[in-house]
Scaffold this motif. Structure first.
Motif, mmCIF file in Angstrom:
data_model
loop_
_atom_site.group_PDB
_atom_site.id
_atom_site.type_symbol
_atom_site.label_atom_id
_atom_site.label_comp_id
_atom_site.label_asym_id
_atom_site.label_seq_id
_atom_site.Cartn_x
_atom_site.Cartn_y
_atom_site.Cartn_z
ATOM 1 N N ASP A 331 -2.849 6.613 -18.307
ATOM 2 C CA ASP A 331 -2.560 7.898 -17.652
ATOM 3 C C ASP A 331 -1.727 7.715 -16.389
ATOM 4 O O ASP A 331 -2.190 7.984 -15.276
ATOM 5 N N PRO A 332 -0.472 7.283 -16.527
ATOM 6 C CA PRO A 332 0.312 6.908 -15.346
ATOM 7 C C PRO A 332 0.804 8.070 -14.499
ATOM 8 O O PRO A 332 1.254 7.863 -13.368
ATOM 9 N N ILE A 333 0.735 9.301 -15.027
ATOM 10 C CA ILE A 333 1.254 10.460 -14.303
ATOM 11 C C ILE A 333 0.113 11.416 -13.979
ATOM 12 O O ILE A 333 -0.736 11.710 -14.824
ATOM 13 N N VAL A 334 0.097 11.878 -12.716
ATOM 14 C CA VAL A 334 -0.892 12.872 -12.302
ATOM 15 C C VAL A 334 -0.165 14.148 -11.903
ATOM 16 O O VAL A 334 0.973 14.111 -11.430
ATOM 17 N N GLU A 335 -0.803 15.273 -12.129
ATOM 18 C CA GLU A 335 -0.247 16.567 -11.742
ATOM 19 C C GLU A 335 -0.930 17.007 -10.449
ATOM 20 O O GLU A 335 -2.128 17.255 -10.418
ATOM 21 N N VAL A 336 -0.129 17.080 -9.391
ATOM 22 C CA VAL A 336 -0.650 17.371 -8.052
ATOM 23 C C VAL A 336 -0.261 18.798 -7.682
ATOM 24 O O VAL A 336 0.912 19.170 -7.793
ATOM 25 N N PRO A 337 -1.218 19.631 -7.249
ATOM 26 C CA PRO A 337 -0.930 21.053 -7.038
ATOM 27 C C PRO A 337 -0.038 21.318 -5.829
ATOM 28 O O PRO A 337 -0.167 20.690 -4.786
ATOM 29 N N ARG A 338 0.892 22.247 -6.028
ATOM 30 C CA ARG A 338 1.689 22.793 -4.929
ATOM 31 C C ARG A 338 1.081 24.128 -4.490
ATOM 32 O O ARG A 338 0.331 24.760 -5.231
ATOM 33 N N GLY A 339 1.467 24.548 -3.306
ATOM 34 C CA GLY A 339 0.935 25.795 -2.777
ATOM 35 C C GLY A 339 1.355 27.022 -3.540
ATOM 36 O O GLY A 339 0.688 28.063 -3.474
ATOM 37 N N ASP A 340 2.460 26.938 -4.305
ATOM 38 C CA ASP A 340 2.940 28.102 -5.048
ATOM 39 C C ASP A 340 2.343 28.194 -6.450
ATOM 40 O O ASP A 340 2.760 29.026 -7.256
ATOM 41 N N GLY A 341 1.381 27.334 -6.742
ATOM 42 C CA GLY A 341 0.729 27.377 -8.041
ATOM 43 C C GLY A 341 1.330 26.455 -9.077
ATOM 44 O O GLY A 341 0.750 26.290 -10.160
ATOM 45 N N THR A 342 2.485 25.842 -8.793
ATOM 46 C CA THR A 342 3.073 24.859 -9.695
ATOM 47 C C THR A 342 2.479 23.487 -9.396
ATOM 48 O O THR A 342 1.632 23.333 -8.503
ATOM 49 N N VAL A 343 2.920 22.482 -10.141
ATOM 50 C CA VAL A 343 2.413 21.129 -9.919
ATOM 51 C C VAL A 343 3.588 20.166 -9.781
ATOM 52 O O VAL A 343 4.679 20.403 -10.314
ATOM 53 N N ALA A 344 3.350 19.081 -9.054
ATOM 54 C CA ALA A 344 4.289 17.964 -8.976
ATOM 55 C C ALA A 344 3.744 16.843 -9.841
ATOM 56 O O ALA A 344 2.580 16.446 -9.698
ATOM 57 N N ARG A 345 4.572 16.348 -10.756
ATOM 58 C CA ARG A 345 4.161 15.242 -11.622
ATOM 59 C C ARG A 345 4.549 13.933 -10.929
ATOM 60 O O ARG A 345 5.736 13.604 -10.809
ATOM 61 N N LEU A 346 3.553 13.198 -10.469
ATOM 62 C CA LEU A 346 3.784 12.000 -9.664
ATOM 63 C C LEU A 346 3.079 10.803 -10.279
ATOM 64 O O LEU A 346 2.181 10.939 -11.120
ATOM 65 N N THR A 347 3.481 9.618 -9.859
ATOM 66 C CA THR A 347 2.875 8.387 -10.367
ATOM 67 C C THR A 347 1.456 8.227 -9.835
ATOM 68 O O THR A 347 1.204 8.395 -8.635
ATOM 69 N N ARG A 348 0.551 7.882 -10.712
ATOM 70 C CA ARG A 348 -0.850 7.706 -10.331
ATOM 71 C C ARG A 348 -1.025 6.537 -9.374
ATOM 72 O O ARG A 348 -0.346 5.505 -9.491
ATOM 73 N N ASN A 349 -1.921 6.675 -8.420
ATOM 74 C CA ASN A 349 -2.340 5.540 -7.596
ATOM 75 C C ASN A 349 -3.008 4.509 -8.516
ATOM 76 O O ASN A 349 -3.903 4.853 -9.287
ATOM 77 N N PRO A 350 -2.591 3.230 -8.457
ATOM 78 C CA PRO A 350 -3.098 2.259 -9.427
ATOM 79 C C PRO A 350 -4.480 1.705 -9.119
ATOM 80 O O PRO A 350 -5.020 0.924 -9.905
ATOM 81 N N ILE A 351 -5.071 2.096 -7.979
ATOM 82 C CA ILE A 351 -6.385 1.566 -7.606
ATOM 83 C C ILE A 351 -7.466 2.347 -8.340
ATOM 84 O O ILE A 351 -7.582 3.566 -8.190
ATOM 85 N N GLY A 352 -8.275 1.640 -9.116
ATOM 86 C CA GLY A 352 -9.399 2.266 -9.793
ATOM 87 C C GLY A 352 -10.690 2.026 -9.025
ATOM 88 O O GLY A 352 -11.036 0.886 -8.728
ATOM 89 N N LEU A 353 -11.398 3.089 -8.672
ATOM 90 C CA LEU A 353 -12.666 2.984 -7.946
ATOM 91 C C LEU A 353 -13.707 3.806 -8.700
ATOM 92 O O LEU A 353 -13.492 4.989 -8.951
ATOM 93 N N SER A 354 -14.825 3.183 -9.040
ATOM 94 C CA SER A 354 -15.804 3.864 -9.885
ATOM 95 C C SER A 354 -16.556 4.963 -9.144
ATOM 96 O O SER A 354 -16.953 5.963 -9.756
ATOM 97 N N ALA A 355 -16.765 4.805 -7.837
ATOM 98 C CA ALA A 355 -17.543 5.789 -7.086
ATOM 99 C C ALA A 355 -16.682 6.704 -6.229
ATOM 100 O O ALA A 355 -17.007 7.879 -6.054
ATOM 101 N N THR A 356 -15.583 6.187 -5.686
ATOM 102 C CA THR A 356 -14.741 6.979 -4.787
ATOM 103 C C THR A 356 -13.277 6.861 -5.210
ATOM 104 O O THR A 356 -12.475 6.227 -4.531
ATOM 105 N N PRO A 357 -12.922 7.455 -6.339
ATOM 106 C CA PRO A 357 -11.556 7.295 -6.855
ATOM 107 C C PRO A 357 -10.525 7.989 -5.966
ATOM 108 O O PRO A 357 -10.866 8.852 -5.151
ATOM 109 N N PRO A 358 -9.262 7.611 -6.119
ATOM 110 C CA PRO A 358 -8.205 8.291 -5.368
ATOM 111 C C PRO A 358 -8.204 9.794 -5.640
ATOM 112 O O PRO A 358 -8.609 10.256 -6.706
ATOM 113 N N ALA A 359 -7.739 10.548 -4.642
ATOM 114 C CA ALA A 359 -7.673 12.004 -4.749
ATOM 115 C C ALA A 359 -6.223 12.451 -4.801
ATOM 116 O O ALA A 359 -5.338 11.809 -4.232
ATOM 117 N N TYR A 360 -5.984 13.559 -5.476
ATOM 118 C CA TYR A 360 -4.640 14.141 -5.558
ATOM 119 C C TYR A 360 -4.763 15.604 -5.151
ATOM 120 O O TYR A 360 -4.722 16.510 -5.958
#
Length: 381
Positions: A331-360
Protein backbone atom coordinates in the motif's frame (compact mmCIF):
# COMPACT_ATOMS: atom_id res chain seq x y z
CA UNK A 1 -5.93 6.83 18.04
CA UNK A 2 -2.88 8.05 19.90
CA UNK A 3 0.47 8.55 18.19
CA UNK A 4 3.99 8.33 19.55
CA UNK A 5 4.77 12.06 19.29
CA UNK A 6 1.33 13.50 20.08
CA UNK A 7 2.73 15.80 22.75
CA UNK A 8 5.68 17.10 20.69
CA UNK A 9 5.47 20.67 19.39
CA UNK A 10 7.78 21.59 16.52
CA UNK A 11 8.43 25.01 15.01
CA UNK A 12 9.89 24.54 11.53
CA UNK A 13 11.87 27.42 10.01
CA UNK A 14 13.33 25.19 7.28
CA UNK A 15 12.53 25.09 3.61
CA UNK A 16 13.18 23.09 0.43
CA UNK A 17 13.91 19.43 1.32
CA UNK A 18 16.20 18.22 4.14
CA UNK A 19 14.53 20.17 6.95
CA UNK A 20 10.94 19.78 5.72
CA UNK A 21 11.48 16.03 5.30
CA UNK A 22 12.77 15.76 8.88
CA UNK A 23 9.79 17.67 10.28
CA UNK A 24 7.29 15.73 8.15
CA UNK A 25 8.65 12.51 9.62
CA UNK A 26 7.99 13.94 13.09
CA UNK A 27 4.55 15.13 11.98
CA UNK A 28 3.67 11.70 10.57
CA UNK A 29 4.52 10.25 13.98
CA UNK A 30 2.10 12.64 15.68
CA UNK A 31 4.00 15.86 16.33
CA UNK A 32 2.30 19.22 15.86
CA UNK A 33 4.45 21.05 13.31
CA UNK A 34 4.14 24.78 12.64
CA UNK A 35 5.85 25.70 9.39
CA UNK A 36 7.12 29.30 9.32
CA UNK A 37 7.04 30.78 5.81
CA UNK A 38 7.98 34.10 4.24
CA UNK A 39 5.17 36.40 3.10
CA UNK A 40 4.07 36.20 -0.50
CA UNK A 41 6.06 33.18 -1.70
CA UNK A 42 6.49 30.83 1.24
CA UNK A 43 8.74 27.79 0.89
CA UNK A 44 10.88 27.93 -2.28
CA UNK A 45 9.50 24.58 -3.44
CA UNK A 46 5.96 25.93 -3.74
CA UNK A 47 7.17 27.27 -7.10
CA UNK A 48 9.27 24.25 -8.10
CA UNK A 49 7.09 22.91 -10.87
CA UNK A 50 5.74 21.53 -13.04
CA UNK A 51 4.18 19.20 -12.18
CA UNK A 52 1.42 20.70 -10.04
CA UNK A 53 -1.58 19.17 -8.31
CA UNK A 54 -4.48 21.19 -6.89
CA UNK A 55 -2.54 24.36 -7.69
CA UNK A 56 0.54 23.38 -5.68
CA UNK A 57 3.89 22.02 -6.83
CA UNK A 58 4.15 18.29 -6.25
CA UNK A 59 7.73 18.85 -5.02
CA UNK A 60 6.43 20.96 -2.12
CA UNK A 61 3.69 18.47 -1.37
CA UNK A 62 6.14 15.58 -1.09
CA UNK A 63 7.53 16.72 2.30
CA UNK A 64 4.97 19.02 3.94
CA UNK A 65 1.88 17.05 4.95
CA UNK A 66 0.51 17.18 8.52
CA UNK A 67 1.75 20.76 9.05
CA UNK A 68 0.28 24.19 9.73
CA UNK A 69 1.62 27.15 7.74
CA UNK A 70 2.20 30.45 9.54
CA UNK A 71 3.35 33.44 7.52
CA UNK A 72 5.89 35.66 9.29
CA UNK A 73 8.32 38.30 8.09
CA UNK A 74 11.28 37.45 10.31
CA UNK A 75 13.02 40.65 9.22
CA UNK A 76 10.50 42.77 11.12
CA UNK A 77 10.43 43.19 14.92
CA UNK A 78 6.85 41.96 14.99
CA UNK A 79 7.57 38.84 12.95
CA UNK A 80 10.68 37.95 14.96
CA UNK A 81 8.83 38.52 18.23
CA UNK A 82 6.02 36.19 17.15
CA UNK A 83 8.58 33.57 16.13
CA UNK A 84 10.24 33.79 19.54
CA UNK A 85 6.85 33.40 21.17
CA UNK A 86 6.19 30.23 19.19
CA UNK A 87 9.65 28.84 19.99
CA UNK A 88 9.17 29.55 23.70
CA UNK A 89 6.28 27.09 23.73
CA UNK A 90 7.93 24.50 21.50
CA UNK A 91 9.81 21.31 22.19
CA UNK A 92 11.78 21.42 18.93
CA UNK A 93 12.98 24.09 16.51
CA UNK A 94 14.37 23.10 13.10
CA UNK A 95 16.13 25.59 10.80
CA UNK A 96 18.35 25.45 7.73
CA UNK A 97 19.38 29.05 7.19
CA UNK A 98 23.00 29.91 6.50
CA UNK A 99 25.01 29.88 9.75
CA UNK A 100 24.58 33.16 11.59
CA UNK A 101 21.27 34.20 10.03
CA UNK A 102 19.09 32.98 12.89
CA UNK A 103 21.41 34.67 15.40
CA UNK A 104 21.05 37.99 13.56
CA UNK A 105 17.28 37.59 13.66
CA UNK A 106 17.35 37.03 17.41
CA UNK A 107 16.30 33.42 16.88
CA UNK A 108 19.59 31.63 17.50
CA UNK A 109 20.06 28.71 19.86
CA UNK A 110 21.55 30.73 22.71
CA UNK A 111 18.67 33.22 22.67
CA UNK A 112 15.85 30.71 22.37
CA UNK A 113 17.31 28.19 24.84
CA UNK A 114 17.69 30.90 27.48
CA UNK A 115 13.93 31.41 27.37
CA UNK A 116 13.24 27.68 26.90
CA UNK A 117 15.98 25.54 28.51
CA UNK A 118 14.36 22.28 27.39
CA UNK A 119 14.38 23.28 23.73
CA UNK A 120 15.87 20.90 21.15
CA UNK A 121 17.27 23.14 18.39
CA UNK A 122 18.25 21.46 15.13
CA UNK A 123 20.40 23.32 12.59
CA UNK A 124 20.91 21.85 9.12
CA UNK A 125 23.72 23.40 7.05
CA UNK A 126 25.59 22.57 3.88
CA UNK A 127 29.13 22.45 5.20
CA UNK A 128 28.90 23.16 8.92
CA UNK A 129 29.14 26.41 10.87
CA UNK A 130 32.94 26.76 10.68
CA UNK A 131 35.16 27.34 7.67
CA UNK A 132 32.45 26.14 5.30
CA UNK A 133 29.71 28.40 6.65
CA UNK A 134 29.61 30.65 3.59
CA UNK A 135 29.41 27.82 1.04
CA UNK A 136 25.98 27.28 -0.56
CA UNK A 137 24.44 23.96 0.49
CA UNK A 138 22.75 22.74 -2.68
CA UNK A 139 22.30 19.00 -3.09
CA UNK A 140 23.92 18.84 -6.54
CA UNK A 141 26.97 20.71 -5.27
CA UNK A 142 27.29 18.38 -2.28
CA UNK A 143 26.99 15.32 -4.54
CA UNK A 144 29.89 16.70 -6.58
CA UNK A 145 32.14 17.89 -3.75
CA UNK A 146 31.29 14.94 -1.51
CA UNK A 147 32.44 12.29 -3.98
CA UNK A 148 29.08 10.73 -4.84
CA UNK A 149 29.18 11.82 -8.49
CA UNK A 150 32.69 10.42 -8.85
CA UNK A 151 31.39 6.89 -8.22
CA UNK A 152 28.12 7.25 -10.15
CA UNK A 153 27.90 6.67 -13.90
CA UNK A 154 29.72 4.69 -16.55
CA UNK A 155 33.53 4.46 -16.40
CA UNK A 156 33.79 6.03 -19.88
CA UNK A 157 31.12 8.67 -19.24
CA UNK A 158 30.79 11.85 -17.22
CA UNK A 159 30.12 11.85 -13.47
CA UNK A 160 26.41 11.52 -12.70
CA UNK A 161 24.15 12.76 -9.93
CA UNK A 162 21.55 10.51 -8.36
CA UNK A 163 18.05 10.72 -9.80
CA UNK A 164 16.69 12.45 -6.67
CA UNK A 165 18.22 14.93 -4.22
CA UNK A 166 19.63 12.02 -2.27
CA UNK A 167 21.92 14.04 0.02
CA UNK A 168 19.00 16.16 1.22
CA UNK A 169 16.97 13.02 1.89
CA UNK A 170 19.80 11.36 3.84
CA UNK A 171 20.40 14.56 5.80
CA UNK A 172 16.72 14.85 6.68
CA UNK A 173 16.76 11.31 8.01
CA UNK A 174 19.88 11.97 10.10
CA UNK A 175 18.30 15.19 11.40
CA UNK A 176 15.14 13.40 12.52
CA UNK A 177 17.22 10.78 14.35
CA UNK A 178 19.25 13.54 16.02
CA UNK A 179 16.11 15.39 17.10
CA UNK A 180 14.46 12.28 18.57
CA UNK A 181 17.68 11.39 20.40
CA UNK A 182 17.85 14.87 21.93
CA UNK A 183 14.16 14.71 22.87
CA UNK A 184 14.77 11.41 24.64
CA UNK A 185 17.61 13.02 26.60
CA UNK A 186 15.43 16.05 27.40
CA UNK A 187 12.63 13.82 28.65
CA UNK A 188 15.02 12.14 31.08
CA UNK A 189 16.92 15.22 32.26
CA UNK A 190 14.90 18.30 31.35
CA UNK A 191 17.90 19.58 29.40
CA UNK A 192 17.57 20.61 25.79
CA UNK A 193 20.48 20.78 23.38
CA UNK A 194 21.59 21.83 19.94
CA UNK A 195 21.53 19.24 17.15
CA UNK A 196 23.79 20.03 14.19
CA UNK A 197 23.66 18.22 10.85
CA UNK A 198 25.54 19.21 7.71
CA UNK A 199 24.98 17.80 4.25
CA UNK A 200 28.63 17.05 3.49
CA UNK A 201 29.14 14.98 6.64
CA UNK A 202 25.86 13.17 6.04
CA UNK A 203 26.96 12.23 2.53
CA UNK A 204 30.37 11.01 3.73
CA UNK A 205 28.64 8.84 6.34
CA UNK A 206 26.29 7.52 3.66
CA UNK A 207 29.19 6.43 1.44
CA UNK A 208 29.43 3.42 3.80
CA UNK A 209 31.55 0.71 2.10
CA UNK A 210 32.97 3.14 -0.45
CA UNK A 211 33.99 5.45 2.37
CA UNK A 212 35.58 2.71 4.46
CA UNK A 213 37.45 1.43 1.42
CA UNK A 214 39.25 4.77 1.53
CA UNK A 215 39.54 5.33 5.30
CA UNK A 216 40.67 1.75 6.05
CA UNK A 217 42.38 0.55 2.88
CA UNK A 218 43.32 3.78 1.12
CA UNK A 219 41.39 2.79 -2.02
CA UNK A 220 39.69 5.58 -3.95
CA UNK A 221 36.73 4.17 -5.86
CA UNK A 222 35.79 5.26 -9.36
CA UNK A 223 32.77 4.91 -11.61
CA UNK A 224 31.80 1.33 -12.41
CA UNK A 225 28.45 1.81 -14.09
CA UNK A 226 26.05 -0.76 -12.66
CA UNK A 227 28.76 -3.09 -11.34
CA UNK A 228 29.65 -3.45 -7.65
CA UNK A 229 33.21 -2.89 -6.41
CA UNK A 230 33.18 -5.85 -4.01
CA UNK A 231 30.53 -8.31 -5.25
CA UNK A 232 30.06 -10.13 -8.60
CA UNK A 233 27.84 -10.67 -10.46
CA UNK A 234 25.91 -7.71 -9.08
CA UNK A 235 24.95 -5.66 -12.11
CA UNK A 236 22.72 -5.04 -15.12
CA UNK A 237 23.10 -7.66 -17.86
CA UNK A 238 21.63 -7.76 -21.38
CA UNK A 239 19.48 -10.72 -22.39
CA UNK A 240 17.89 -11.90 -25.63
CA UNK A 241 15.37 -9.08 -25.18
CA UNK A 242 15.69 -6.48 -22.44
CA UNK A 243 18.04 -5.98 -19.53
CA UNK A 244 18.18 -8.00 -16.33
CA UNK A 245 19.45 -7.00 -12.88
CA UNK A 246 21.26 -9.84 -11.10
CA UNK A 247 22.27 -9.32 -7.47
CA UNK A 248 24.24 -12.38 -6.38
CA UNK A 249 25.30 -11.96 -2.76
CA UNK A 250 26.79 -15.38 -1.94
CA UNK A 251 28.22 -18.55 -3.44
CA UNK A 252 24.97 -20.52 -3.14
CA UNK A 253 23.16 -17.93 -5.19
CA UNK A 254 25.91 -18.00 -7.80
CA UNK A 255 25.72 -21.77 -8.12
CA UNK A 256 21.96 -21.48 -8.54
CA UNK A 257 22.44 -18.79 -11.19
CA UNK A 258 24.93 -20.93 -13.11
CA UNK A 259 22.54 -23.88 -13.01
CA UNK A 260 19.54 -21.78 -14.09
CA UNK A 261 21.30 -20.33 -17.15
CA UNK A 262 22.53 -23.73 -18.26
CA UNK A 263 26.18 -23.31 -17.27
CA UNK A 264 26.51 -25.32 -14.01
CA UNK A 265 30.22 -25.97 -14.60
CA UNK A 266 30.97 -22.27 -14.15
CA UNK A 267 30.25 -22.50 -10.41
CA UNK A 268 33.06 -25.05 -10.01
CA UNK A 269 35.55 -23.05 -12.08
CA UNK A 270 38.34 -21.74 -9.83
CA UNK A 271 37.98 -18.33 -11.49
CA UNK A 272 34.40 -18.03 -10.24
CA UNK A 273 33.99 -20.42 -7.30
CA UNK A 274 34.23 -17.70 -4.62
CA UNK A 275 33.19 -14.07 -4.58
CA UNK A 276 36.80 -12.87 -4.37
CA UNK A 277 37.61 -14.90 -7.47
CA UNK A 278 34.53 -13.63 -9.30
CA UNK A 279 35.46 -10.03 -8.56
CA UNK A 280 39.00 -10.66 -9.83
CA UNK A 281 37.65 -12.19 -13.04
CA UNK A 282 34.49 -10.12 -13.43
CA UNK A 283 35.04 -9.36 -17.15
CA UNK A 284 35.33 -13.04 -18.12
CA UNK A 285 32.31 -13.88 -15.96
CA UNK A 286 30.24 -11.14 -17.55
CA UNK A 287 30.99 -12.45 -21.04
CA UNK A 288 29.90 -15.96 -20.06
CA UNK A 289 26.67 -14.75 -18.48
CA UNK A 290 25.78 -12.40 -21.33
CA UNK A 291 26.27 -15.26 -23.79
CA UNK A 292 24.04 -17.59 -21.76
CA UNK A 293 21.33 -14.98 -21.12
CA UNK A 294 21.07 -14.17 -24.84
CA UNK A 295 19.07 -17.38 -25.29
CA UNK A 296 15.88 -15.94 -23.74
CA UNK A 297 14.25 -12.56 -23.02
CA UNK A 298 14.46 -10.91 -19.61
CA UNK A 299 10.75 -11.49 -19.02
CA UNK A 300 11.41 -15.25 -19.15
CA UNK A 301 14.59 -15.16 -17.09
CA UNK A 302 13.05 -13.26 -14.15
CA UNK A 303 10.57 -15.96 -13.01
CA UNK A 304 13.09 -18.74 -13.72
CA UNK A 305 15.78 -17.10 -11.60
CA UNK A 306 13.32 -16.17 -8.87
CA UNK A 307 12.22 -19.82 -8.72
CA UNK A 308 15.90 -20.71 -8.24
CA UNK A 309 16.10 -18.12 -5.42
CA UNK A 310 18.47 -15.90 -7.38
CA UNK A 311 17.79 -12.17 -6.77
CA UNK A 312 16.90 -10.86 -10.22
CA UNK A 313 14.52 -8.44 -11.87
CA UNK A 314 13.93 -5.91 -14.60
CA UNK A 315 14.27 -2.15 -14.24
CA UNK A 316 10.91 -0.56 -13.40
CA UNK A 317 9.99 3.02 -14.08
CA UNK A 318 8.45 4.86 -11.13
CA UNK A 319 4.92 3.81 -12.08
CA UNK A 320 6.08 0.20 -12.25
CA UNK A 321 7.74 0.51 -8.84
CA UNK A 322 4.51 1.73 -7.22
CA UNK A 323 2.58 -1.02 -9.02
CA UNK A 324 4.99 -3.63 -7.68
CA UNK A 325 4.66 -2.37 -4.12
CA UNK A 326 0.89 -2.41 -4.48
CA UNK A 327 0.91 -5.97 -5.81
CA UNK A 328 2.93 -7.03 -2.76
CA UNK A 329 0.36 -5.56 -0.39
CA UNK A 330 2.60 -2.71 0.75
CA UNK A 331 0.00 0.00 0.00
CA UNK A 332 2.56 2.61 -1.07
CA UNK A 333 0.07 5.45 -1.61
CA UNK A 334 -2.06 7.13 1.06
CA UNK A 335 -4.94 9.53 0.50
CA UNK A 336 -4.51 12.55 2.76
CA UNK A 337 -7.52 14.88 3.22
CA UNK A 338 -7.52 18.47 2.02
CA UNK A 339 -9.68 21.15 3.55
CA UNK A 340 -11.88 21.36 0.44
CA UNK A 341 -12.95 17.73 0.74
CA UNK A 342 -10.55 16.37 -1.89
CA UNK A 343 -7.53 14.20 -1.14
CA UNK A 344 -3.81 14.33 -1.93
CA UNK A 345 -2.35 11.00 -3.01
CA UNK A 346 1.08 10.86 -1.36
CA UNK A 347 3.76 8.26 -0.66
CA UNK A 348 3.21 6.31 2.54
CA UNK A 349 5.60 6.76 5.45
CA UNK A 350 7.64 3.52 5.38
CA UNK A 351 7.85 3.13 9.17
CA UNK A 352 5.55 0.41 10.46
CA UNK A 353 4.52 0.70 14.13
CA UNK A 354 2.10 -1.80 15.63
CA UNK A 355 0.81 0.45 18.43
CA UNK A 356 1.41 4.01 17.22
CA UNK A 357 1.42 3.99 13.41
CA UNK A 358 2.09 7.10 11.32
CA UNK A 359 -0.82 9.50 10.89
CA UNK A 360 -2.04 11.21 7.73
CA UNK A 361 -4.13 14.01 9.20
CA UNK A 362 -3.89 16.73 6.59
CA UNK A 363 -2.48 17.45 3.14
CA UNK A 364 0.37 19.95 2.72
CA UNK A 365 -1.08 23.36 3.65
CA UNK A 366 -1.63 26.30 1.38
CA UNK A 367 0.38 29.34 2.39
CA UNK A 368 -0.95 30.49 5.76
CA UNK A 369 -3.35 27.55 6.16
CA UNK A 370 -3.62 25.81 9.55
CA UNK A 371 -5.42 22.49 9.08
CA UNK A 372 -4.95 21.52 12.73
CA UNK A 373 -7.24 24.38 13.81
CA UNK A 374 -10.16 22.48 12.28
CA UNK A 375 -9.08 19.02 13.33
CA UNK A 376 -10.98 17.27 16.12
CA UNK A 377 -8.93 16.05 19.05
CA UNK A 378 -8.10 12.34 18.65
CA UNK A 379 -8.40 10.24 21.78
CA UNK A 380 -8.40 6.60 22.67
CA UNK A 381 -6.60 3.64 21.11
Amino acid sequence: MTHALDDLRVVDFSRVLAGPLATMILADLGATVTKIERPGTGDDTRAWGPPYDAGQATYYQSVNRNKDSVVLDLGTPEGAARARELAAGADVVVENFRPGVMDRLGLGYETLSTANPGLVYCSITGFGAGAGAALPGYDLLIQALGGLMSITGRPDGEPQKAGVALVDVISGLFASVGVLTAVRHRDRTGQGQRVEVNLLSCLLAALVNQGSAYTLAGQVAGRMGNAHPSVAPYELLPTGDGDLVVAVGNDRQFAALAQAVGRPEVAADDRFRTNDARVAHRDELRRILVDALAAKPAAVWVPALSEARVPAGQVNDIAGAFDLAGSLGLDPIVEVPRGDGTVARLTRNPIGLSATPPAYRSAPPSLGESPSANRPVETGP
